[in-house]
Each structure stands twice: as structure tokens, then as C-alpha cells.
Design a protein around this motif. Structure first.
Motif, PDB file in Angstrom:
ATOM      1  N   ALA A 223     -27.399 -37.229 -16.950  1.00  0.00           N
ATOM      2  CA  ALA A 223     -26.760 -37.822 -15.773  1.00  0.00           C
ATOM      3  C   ALA A 223     -27.656 -37.573 -14.568  1.00  0.00           C
ATOM      4  N   SER A 224     -27.263 -38.127 -13.438  1.00  0.00           N
ATOM      5  CA  SER A 224     -27.965 -37.854 -12.196  1.00  0.00           C
ATOM      6  C   SER A 224     -27.966 -36.344 -11.935  1.00  0.00           C
ATOM      7  N   GLU A 225     -28.875 -35.917 -11.095  1.00  0.00           N
ATOM      8  CA  GLU A 225     -28.963 -34.488 -10.777  1.00  0.00           C
ATOM      9  C   GLU A 225     -27.665 -33.984 -10.158  1.00  0.00           C
ATOM     10  N   THR A 226     -27.018 -34.806  -9.352  1.00  0.00           N
ATOM     11  CA  THR A 226     -25.786 -34.358  -8.688  1.00  0.00           C
ATOM     12  C   THR A 226     -24.635 -34.200  -9.681  1.00  0.00           C
ATOM     13  N   LEU A 227     -24.469 -35.165 -10.587  1.00  0.00           N
ATOM     14  CA  LEU A 227     -23.418 -35.034 -11.606  1.00  0.00           C
ATOM     15  C   LEU A 227     -23.687 -33.829 -12.497  1.00  0.00           C
ATOM     16  N   THR A 228     -24.942 -33.633 -12.847  1.00  0.00           N
ATOM     17  CA  THR A 228     -25.295 -32.506 -13.715  1.00  0.00           C
ATOM     18  C   THR A 228     -24.997 -31.184 -13.018  1.00  0.00           C
ATOM     19  N   LYS A 229     -25.263 -31.096 -11.730  1.00  0.00           N
ATOM     20  CA  LYS A 229     -24.930 -29.887 -10.979  1.00  0.00           C
ATOM     21  C   LYS A 229     -23.425 -29.643 -10.960  1.00  0.00           C
ATOM     22  N   ASP A 230     -22.646 -30.716 -10.922  1.00  0.00           N
ATOM     23  CA  ASP A 230     -21.184 -30.561 -10.984  1.00  0.00           C
ATOM     24  C   ASP A 230     -20.773 -29.900 -12.294  1.00  0.00           C
ATOM     25  N   LEU A 231     -21.361 -30.358 -13.392  1.00  0.00           N
ATOM     26  CA  LEU A 231     -21.047 -29.766 -14.695  1.00  0.00           C
ATOM     27  C   LEU A 231     -21.498 -28.305 -14.749  1.00  0.00           C
ATOM     28  N   GLU A 232     -22.668 -28.023 -14.170  1.00  0.00           N
ATOM     29  CA  GLU A 232     -23.147 -26.644 -14.137  1.00  0.00           C
ATOM     30  C   GLU A 232     -22.178 -25.759 -13.345  1.00  0.00           C
ATOM     31  N   LYS A 233     -21.609 -26.293 -12.287  1.00  0.00           N
ATOM     32  CA  LYS A 233     -20.650 -25.525 -11.487  1.00  0.00           C
ATOM     33  C   LYS A 233     -19.437 -25.133 -12.327  1.00  0.00           C
ATOM     34  N   ILE A 234     -18.931 -26.079 -13.116  1.00  0.00           N
ATOM     35  CA  ILE A 234     -17.792 -25.781 -13.994  1.00  0.00           C
ATOM     36  C   ILE A 234     -18.195 -24.751 -15.040  1.00  0.00           C
ATOM     37  N   LYS A 235     -19.375 -24.933 -15.625  1.00  0.00           N
ATOM     38  CA  LYS A 235     -19.850 -23.998 -16.655  1.00  0.00           C
ATOM     39  C   LYS A 235     -19.952 -22.580 -16.122  1.00  0.00           C
ATOM     40  N   PHE A 236     -20.621 -22.416 -14.973  1.00  0.00           N
ATOM     41  CA  PHE A 236     -20.842 -21.078 -14.431  1.00  0.00           C
ATOM     42  C   PHE A 236     -19.566 -20.467 -13.857  1.00  0.00           C
ATOM     43  N   SER A 237     -18.525 -21.283 -13.750  1.00  0.00           N
ATOM     44  CA  SER A 237     -17.231 -20.766 -13.311  1.00  0.00           C
ATOM     45  C   SER A 237     -16.321 -20.410 -14.482  1.00  0.00           C
ATOM     46  N   THR A 238     -16.755 -20.752 -15.690  1.00  0.00           N
ATOM     47  CA  THR A 238     -15.900 -20.507 -16.859  1.00  0.00           C
ATOM     48  C   THR A 238     -16.603 -19.712 -17.947  1.00  0.00           C
ATOM     49  N   ASN A 239     -17.808 -20.169 -18.357  1.00  0.00           N
ATOM     50  CA  ASN A 239     -18.499 -19.525 -19.477  1.00  0.00           C
ATOM     51  C   ASN A 239     -20.003 -19.732 -19.339  1.00  0.00           C
ATOM     52  N   PRO A 240     -20.681 -18.908 -18.535  1.00  0.00           N
ATOM     53  CA  PRO A 240     -22.116 -19.143 -18.281  1.00  0.00           C
ATOM     54  C   PRO A 240     -22.994 -19.006 -19.517  1.00  0.00           C
ATOM     55  N   TYR A 241     -22.552 -18.230 -20.509  1.00  0.00           N
ATOM     56  CA  TYR A 241     -23.331 -18.063 -21.740  1.00  0.00           C
ATOM     57  C   TYR A 241     -22.756 -18.946 -22.857  1.00  0.00           C
ATOM     58  N   ASN A 242     -22.554 -20.207 -22.531  1.00  0.00           N
ATOM     59  CA  ASN A 242     -21.814 -21.068 -23.461  1.00  0.00           C
ATOM     60  C   ASN A 242     -22.608 -21.452 -24.714  1.00  0.00           C
ATOM     61  N   VAL A 243     -23.930 -21.406 -24.664  1.00  0.00           N
ATOM     62  CA  VAL A 243     -24.760 -21.720 -25.830  1.00  0.00           C
ATOM     63  C   VAL A 243     -25.433 -20.438 -26.297  1.00  0.00           C
ATOM     64  N   ASN A 244     -25.239 -20.077 -27.558  1.00  0.00           N
ATOM     65  CA  ASN A 244     -25.811 -18.821 -28.045  1.00  0.00           C
ATOM     66  C   ASN A 244     -27.293 -18.981 -28.381  1.00  0.00           C
ATOM     67  N   SER A 245     -27.978 -17.844 -28.519  1.00  0.00           N
ATOM     68  CA  SER A 245     -29.433 -17.848 -28.693  1.00  0.00           C
ATOM     69  C   SER A 245     -29.868 -18.514 -29.989  1.00  0.00           C
ATOM     70  N   LEU A 246     -29.133 -18.290 -31.082  1.00  0.00           N
ATOM     71  CA  LEU A 246     -29.479 -18.916 -32.361  1.00  0.00           C
ATOM     72  C   LEU A 246     -29.380 -20.435 -32.264  1.00  0.00           C
ATOM     73  N   THR A 247     -28.302 -20.901 -31.671  1.00  0.00           N
ATOM     74  CA  THR A 247     -28.108 -22.340 -31.538  1.00  0.00           C
ATOM     75  C   THR A 247     -29.179 -22.965 -30.662  1.00  0.00           C
ATOM     76  N   ALA A 248     -29.529 -22.307 -29.573  1.00  0.00           N
ATOM     77  CA  ALA A 248     -30.560 -22.845 -28.681  1.00  0.00           C
ATOM     78  C   ALA A 248     -31.895 -22.996 -29.406  1.00  0.00           C
ATOM     79  N   GLU A 249     -32.278 -21.982 -30.173  1.00  0.00           N
ATOM     80  CA  GLU A 249     -33.541 -22.069 -30.906  1.00  0.00           C
ATOM     81  C   GLU A 249     -33.487 -23.142 -31.983  1.00  0.00           C
ATOM     82  N   ALA A 250     -32.338 -23.277 -32.631  1.00  0.00           N
ATOM     83  CA  ALA A 250     -32.180 -24.354 -33.619  1.00  0.00           C
ATOM     84  C   ALA A 250     -32.324 -25.714 -32.954  1.00  0.00           C
TER      85      ALA A 250
END
Length: 355
Positions: A223-250
Motif C-alpha cells: 500500500a502507500s506509505e501512509t496506509l502502511t504506517k497506519d497498519l504499523e501503528k495498529i501492530k505496534f499497539s497490539t503485538n510488535p513481535y507478530n512475526v517470529n524469527s523462524l517464519t521470517a527466515e522461511a
């Protein structure tokens, strides 16, 4: 339920996932998973001793390496990329962040949309499909609400074009248009390139289908940078570590062997064509599909009876209770061997019924 549950949640109708049986070994054609395993780069990545030793630490909350890899693959900037614990998390965040004026989505579509509307207390309206299960895009013009479309749609497998999505964006400039492209790699047109033109467009993808990582739970959006920042705001307000290290490397490893997954998608498309032909030869109506499943019905046997009889023969497909589609079953495309077995069992069922 307990006496402690907030009453506003008591009447919610939960999403019903496809069966994951433990009692017997089934030929599993009910949840649209890939029939092919992850590639060798993924296996190597998640087996790395250094990665295993780092599991004692939290995962990177910015997911910068994964975002960079996705941005390179899809020709966007890392600032346009959001990653999540499965694409369902993005959908939930979007209902939370952008659905304040209500949400519009097809009456027959992914069942979680209605659940997310209820959970986030968003008013929503379900738009009927046309008789052939297609979407009339003008039904989504000037909606005054966030528009959510699965493209291709599930469980029908039908899609709208990139140009039609652009028209919907133009006609809803004051609201987000979310295009859920979970199945796009099996034949539909992706709308990722349109995010550079439409500030209100959010395109959601998943590793669960074409990239064989349903169990890893990894979703991503553009999405646009602004929409993406909106999603990041929700993420960091609820679960900042939402993707685990194994999944990220996969996820990073899978992008390094992208041709492997593209070849698998082509195999699935070829098997889909064969299966459609075989089903039609038995008198089935098959909705033309651009996904990794087929939506089918027959005048010879009800959808419910076919589902239960196949299950008794250790083959699982997906049946829905909704009155408008209760005659249909959704069949995931598996390997050629799995689909040959399916057809063998369907022939047996029809022969037994005729006898």
C-alpha cells in the motif's frame, strides 16, 4: 461460555476453519493448502543452528530484511510493505483501522470478513453476486465505506480485472479499497502495481497458498506509505513481535527460490484443468476458476451428500451450509495422484447411488 465474557462478544458467530482431522489419514482437499512442500532453501534456513540459538531472543519487530526482500521481489519500496502473522491479521487490522464508516464486501466470499466486522464492531453490508457468481463492480462505486474484495473470490474462484479494481479505487477515493489476493498466483491479475497510483488501495498477500507455508503463518501487504504506517501503528499497539524469527527466515528463503513456487503454481493450474474436464465429463457444473480450487455441483447428488460420502472414503472437500451455495462443494487442487483418487471415489459414489 463463562460468566466473565463481555456480553458484546457472546453472540458472535465464529469463523469455521476447514477440518484438520486427527482420527484417520485423509486425502485433504478442503483447505486450499499447497500439495507441494516448501523448497530446499526454506528447509535449510529453518534448520540453521545459529537461527535456532537466536530463538531465545525476540524477533525483529521491524522485519526489515523480510520487507526488503518482498519489496525487491514486487518492485516497490520497503515503506510500502507490511508483514503479519498470516494475512488474516492484516485483514483484522484493516477492519480496525479503516472500517469506521462501515465495510462493503460480497455476500458470498471469505467467511472471516463478517467475523472481523463483528469483532471490530463495524457495520457492514454484504453485496449479492450475480447469478453466475461474478461481481458487478458498479455495486462498489461511491460506497461511502471500506471496500473488501477477495480476488480471485473464495469459494467461487472468479476474479475481476486490474482495470476493474482501478475503477473501484477511483470511485471510492475517500475510503480504503482492500484487495485480498490470497489466490492471485493461480491465474488472476495482481493489483500491486496500482498502489503507486491509488493512495487508498491496500493489496493483501499470503505465503499460505502458492508458497507452501500455511503452517508458518506469514502474510504481507502492499500500500502507500501512509496506509502502511497506519497498519504499523495498529501492530505496534497490539503485538510488535507478530512475526517470529523462524517464519521470517522461511519467508526470505522462499523468495530466493521463487521459480520453484511459480513452477508449482503452473503444475496446479494444469491439474486444475484436468480435474475440471473430468468433473464435467461426469455431469458436474464447474465454475471457471483462477484459484487453486474448483467450486462444483451436480444434479446427480447433493453437495452435502457428496461431502459426507467422500469423507467416509477418506477424502475431504469443503461444504458450506449457506443456502445459496449448499449445493456446491469447494475442491482444493492437489497433486495429479490426489485428483485421480478423488475422481475414482466420485465415480464409485455415483455408481453406488445409481445401483
Amino acid at each position: 461460555m463463562s460468566q466473565f465474557l463481555d456480553p458484546k462478544y457472546a453472540s458472535f458467530e465464529e469463523y469455521t476453519p476447514g477440518e484438520q482431522p486427527k482420527d484417520f489419514v485423509y486425502t485433504k482437499l478442503n483447505t486450499n493448502e499447497s500439495p507441494y512442500p516448501p523448497g530446499p532453501a526454506v528447509t535449510k534456513a529453518v534448520s540453521d543452528p545459529d537461527l535456532i540459538s537466536r530463538l531465545r531472543l525476540y524477533s525483529d519487530p521491524t522485519m526489515s530484511r523480510l520487507k526488503k526482500a518482498l519489496a525487491d521481489r514486487y518492485d516497490v519500496s520497503p515503506e510500502n510493505v507490511f508483514v503479519s502473522n498470516g494475512s488474516d491479521e492484516i485483514l483484522n487490522f484493516a477492519f480496525m483501522a479503516f472500517g469506521q464508516d462501515g465495510v462493503l464486501f460480497p455476500e458470498i466470499s471469505y467467511g472471516f470478513y463478517e467475523v472481523f466486522g463483528d469483532v471490530n464492531q463495524r457495520e457492514y453490508r454484504k453485496v449479492p453476486l450475480l447469478d453466475d457468481f461474478s461481481i458487478r463492480i458498479s455495486d462498489y462505486f461511491d460506497s461511502g465505506k471500506m471496500v473488501v474484495l477477495a480476488n480471485p473470490n473464495a469459494p467461487t474462484g472468479k476474479a475481476v480485472s486490474r482495470e476493474e479494481v482501478a475503477r473501484i479505487c477511483e470511485k471510492n477515493k475517500d475510503h480504503v479499497v482492500l484487495i485480498d489476493e490470497a489466490y492471485v498466483d493461480f491465474g488472476a491479475e495482481s493489483c500491486v502495481s496500482l498502489i503507486k497510483k491509488y493512495e487508498n488501495l491496500l493489496v493483501v498477500h499470503t505465503y499460505s497458498k502458492s508458497r507452501s507455508l500455511a503452517g508458518a503463518r506469514l502474510g504481507f501487504s502492499f500500500a502507500s506509505e501512509t496506509l502502511t504506517k497506519d497498519l504499523e501503528k495498529i501492530k505496534f499497539s497490539t503485538n510488535p513481535y507478530n512475526v517470529n524469527s523462524l517464519t521470517a527466515e522461511a519467508g526470505i528463503a522462499a523468495l530466493s527460490e521463487d521459480s520453484y513456487y511459480q513452477e508449482n503454481a503452473e503444475k496446479i493450474k494444469k491439474t486444475r484443468t484436468w480435474t475440471e474436464k473430468e468433473l464435467r465429463s461426469l455431469g458436474f457444473e464447474v465454475i471457471p476458476s483462477l484459484s487453486n480450487f474448483l467450486f462444483v455441483r451436480s444434479d446427480l447428488i447433493s453437495g452435502e451428500e457428496l461431502y459426507f460420502t467422500l469423507k467416509s472414503k477418506r477424502v475431504l472437500v469443503r461444504h458450506f451450509d449457506s443456502p445459496k451455495i449448499t449445493d456446491y462443494n469447494r475442491i482444493t487442487i492437489g497433486t495429479p495422484e490426489q485428483m485421480e483418487l478423488l475422481m475414482q471415489k466420485i465415480r464409485e459414489i455415483l455408481e453406488e447411488k445409481n445401483a
